[in-house]
Design an enzyme around this catalytic site. Structure first.
Site, short mmCIF file in Angstrom:
data_model
loop_
_atom_site.label_atom_id
_atom_site.label_comp_id
_atom_site.label_asym_id
_atom_site.label_seq_id
_atom_site.Cartn_x
_atom_site.Cartn_y
_atom_site.Cartn_z
CE LYS A 175 -42.58 81.80 82.97
NZ LYS A 175 -43.99 81.73 83.43
CD GLU A 250 -39.66 96.17 88.49
OE1 GLU A 250 -39.54 95.98 89.72
OE2 GLU A 250 -40.73 96.20 87.90
CB CYS A 284 -42.54 96.24 91.36
SG CYS A 284 -43.12 97.08 89.89
CD GLU A 384 -42.08 93.25 96.82
OE1 GLU A 384 -41.54 92.18 96.47
OE2 GLU A 384 -42.21 94.23 96.07
P1 NAI Z 1 -42.07 84.86 91.00
O1 NAI Z 1 -40.80 85.64 91.10
O2 NAI Z 1 -42.05 83.43 91.36
O3 NAI Z 1 -42.67 84.97 89.51
C1 NAI Z 1 -42.29 85.90 88.53
C2 NAI Z 1 -42.07 85.19 87.21
O4 NAI Z 1 -40.96 84.31 87.34
C3 NAI Z 1 -43.25 84.32 86.74
O5 NAI Z 1 -43.39 84.40 85.34
C4 NAI Z 1 -42.80 82.92 87.13
O6 NAI Z 1 -43.37 81.91 86.32
C5 NAI Z 1 -41.31 83.01 86.88
N1 NAI Z 1 -40.53 82.02 87.59
C6 NAI Z 1 -40.79 81.46 88.80
N2 NAI Z 1 -39.85 80.56 89.12
C7 NAI Z 1 -38.97 80.54 88.09
C8 NAI Z 1 -37.77 79.82 87.82
N3 NAI Z 1 -37.29 78.93 88.70
N4 NAI Z 1 -37.11 80.07 86.67
C9 NAI Z 1 -37.58 80.98 85.80
N5 NAI Z 1 -38.70 81.67 85.98
C10 NAI Z 1 -39.39 81.47 87.12
O7 NAI Z 1 -43.16 85.63 91.88
P2 NAI Z 1 -44.44 85.02 92.63
O8 NAI Z 1 -44.12 83.67 93.20
O9 NAI Z 1 -45.58 85.13 91.74
O10 NAI Z 1 -44.59 86.08 93.83
C11 NAI Z 1 -43.79 85.97 95.00
C12 NAI Z 1 -43.37 87.34 95.49
O11 NAI Z 1 -42.55 87.97 94.52
C13 NAI Z 1 -44.49 88.33 95.71
O12 NAI Z 1 -45.09 88.18 96.96
C14 NAI Z 1 -43.78 89.66 95.57
O13 NAI Z 1 -43.15 90.00 96.79
C15 NAI Z 1 -42.71 89.37 94.53
N6 NAI Z 1 -43.13 89.84 93.19
C16 NAI Z 1 -42.64 91.04 92.73
C17 NAI Z 1 -43.07 91.52 91.52
C18 NAI Z 1 -42.60 92.82 90.97
O14 NAI Z 1 -43.35 93.49 90.27
N7 NAI Z 1 -41.36 93.20 91.21
C19 NAI Z 1 -44.07 90.82 90.71
C20 NAI Z 1 -44.48 89.55 91.25
C21 NAI Z 1 -44.02 89.11 92.45
#
Ligand code: NAI
Ligand code: MG
Length: 482
Positions: A175, A250, A284, A384
């Site tokens: 996904k 991660e 990240c 972060e």
């Molecule tokens: P997010 O954690 O919401 O999104 C990551 C993935 O999780 C996406 O595919 C999203 O559709 C999915 N997701 C979101 N809510 C979910 C749920 N309830 N159940 C299952 N899957 C779900 O990250 P977002 O909102 O895009 O970014 C927020 C913050 O997260 C950023 O500011 C950053 O600090 C962090 N982040 C860290 C990343 C990394 O590489 N470790 C990558 C992206 C965001």
């Protein structure tokens, strides 16, 4: 508007079960890039079922491991054949400069190549029990893998999870993030074109709380790999726990670059700047804290200022030094953090605002930003930000530097810059992070190197041969003979 990009389920391009779609934006312009089918819970059910059937099929589960490797080599080649198209699409979808997108595509190809070679070398061992016994282990595929990936490196992170899973003989439901799902769909399409049997890799763009949650909580999955925020990581780990499904997490970090005064400052500046400004800081493993020995502080910060101020910010496909932030929402988060930093007493020495050029007005741009005079416990040093904002902290002693570096809820990566082998090794041994770089930061994607977090940066390891541990399960067979 062309017809919506379809999901990939069981080897077919299909619309969502309820025909729903969502818009994907180009962050460089704010324009709609594509309309994409929005997977529902029913689509997730179908994809998981298809992955299960493929797992048990003759074409995949029953195929010789070397055949899996051959298909993966073809996927690597096909990615390279379509490199420019994929890089351009990634640049439009995510906003990253074209040359960074080109690197991402090459790294994605490398994942398939690297893991293709191990597909027929995943071995067990024998355990001596004495006369009359033969005991051996077999590393079997763990099964149907769910992979939820973010928007910052879609094709790289997609390949990073899919390639070891396929090498191990697993099947995948992937996904992608709603903010940048395009190249993950292309990856699925390429894999099918290379002879990957239907159902082995399903790709379902959709919303996190709907498709993401349906996938993470699905009783039909055997494993979950998640990359994203700590908050959502905790939520999906709880969902998976209901079904005793193991998770690889991660979750990002607040990674320090520790610079001693004896370092070669010219290469250090390049490494430190790249570690925070690559992908506009939305990485990240971004080196988002700079810990600099006070004696070198003024020199290093002045060089970083020059660099930050000379960087060209612009649309990803124009191949600038830095592209936009992924979305308006994320841009506002970055702005909010810079204000928090100012209120806490940090000094903005470069950037700190959106660029003023009228031509960039519609995109989600932010200037390369340096926050100096940061104290270790300020929020901008602890949380972060996920944007092009470097928090600069001065230190006097090695012990102090290590203590500040470790004073974090995160522990993903650390960099240390010095000509003194004793300082480098002392930091490497006492730092609480999953990766340490000495006089470099990153290693061309690091495909070969185990990658993952200490503390709230996550658990489990991706990349390198250690990644296979997550996609295999060990069966022990004990035979008694007369
Ligand atoms: P997010 O954690 O919401 O999104 C990551 C993935 O999780 C996406 O595919 C999203 O559709 C999915 N997701 C979101 N809510 C979910 C749920 N309830 N159940 C299952 N899957 C779900 O990250 P977002 O909102 O895009 O970014 C927020 C913050 O997260 C950023 O500011 C950053 O600090 C962090 N982040 C860290 C990343 C990394 O590489 N470790 C990558 C992206 C965001
Ligand atoms: Mg979110």
């Amino acid at each position: 508007m062309p017809t919506a990009e379809q999901l990939i389920i069981d080897g077919e391009r299909v619309g969502a079960s309820d025909a729903g779609t969502f818009d994907v934006y180009d962050p460089s312009s704010g324009d709609v890039l594509a309309e994409v089918a929005k997977a529902t819970k029913a689509d997730v059910d179908r994809a998981v079922q298809s992955a299960r059937t493929a797992l048990e099929s003759k074409a995949w589960g029953g195929a010789p491991p070397a055949e899996r490797g051959r298909i993966m080599i073809r996927i690597a080649q096909a990615i390279r054949d379509r490199a420019e198209e994929l890089a351009t699409l990634e640049s439009h979808d995510n906003g990253k400069p074209l040359r960074q997108a080109r690197t991402d595509v090459q790294v994605a190809a490398r994942y398939f190549e690297f893991f293709a070679g191990i597909a027929d070398k995943i071995m067990g061992h024998t355990i001596p029990l004495g006369p009359g016994f033969l005991d051996y282990t077999v590393r079997e595929p763990i099964g149907v893998c769910a992979q939820i990936i973010p928007w910052n490196y879609p094709i790289q992170i997609g390949a990073r999870g899919v390639a070891p899973a396929l090498a191990a003989g697993c099947t995948v439901v992937l996904k992608p993030a709603e903010d940048a799902p395009m190249t993950a769909l292309r990856l699925g399409e390429i894999a099918l074109g290379c002879g990957l049997p239907p159902g082995v890799l399903n790709v379902l763009p959709g919303m996190g709380p709907e498709a993401g949650a349906a996938l993470a909580s699905h009783p039909g999955i055997n494993q979950l790999t998640f990359t994203g925020s700590v908050e959502v990581g905790i939520a999906v780990a709880k969902m998976a726990a209901e079904n005793i499904v193991p998770v690889v997490m991660e979750l990002g970090g607040k990674s320090p670059n520790i610079v001693f005064a004896d370092a070669d400052l010219e290469t250090t500046v390049q490494g430190v700047a790249n570690a925070i400004f690559q992908n506009a800081g939305q990485t990240c493993s971004a080196g988002s804290r700079l810990l600099v020995e006070r004696k070198a502080h003024d020199d290093l910060v002045s060089r970083l200022n020059d660099r930050a101020k000379s960087m060209r910010v612009g649309p990803g496909v124009s191949d600038p030094d830095m592209g936009p932030i992924i979305s308006k929402k994320q841009l506002e988060t970055v702005e909010r953090y810079v204000k928090i930093g100012r209120d806490e007493g940090a000094r903005v020495t470069a950037g700190g605002a959106r660029p003023s050029e009228a031509s960039l007005g519609r995109g989600f741009y932010f200037q390369p930003t340096l926050l100096d005079e940061v104290a270790p416990d300020m929020r901008v040093a602890q949380e972060e930000i996920f944007g092009p904002v470097l928090a600069i902290i001065a230190f006097d002693e090695l012990d102090e530097a290590i203590e500040i570096a470790n004073r974090s809820q995160y522990g993903l990566v650390a960099g240390v810059w010095t000509r003194d082998i004793n300082k480098a090794m002392t930091v490497a041994s006492r730092i609480k992070t999953g990766q340490v770089y000495v006089n470099t930061y990153g290693a061309g994607g690091g495909v070969e190197l185990p990658f993952g977090g200490y503390k709230k940066s996550g658990y489990g390891r991706e990349k390198g041969l250690d990644a296979l541990a997550s996609y295999t399960q060990i069966k022990n067979v004990c035979v008694r003979f007369a």
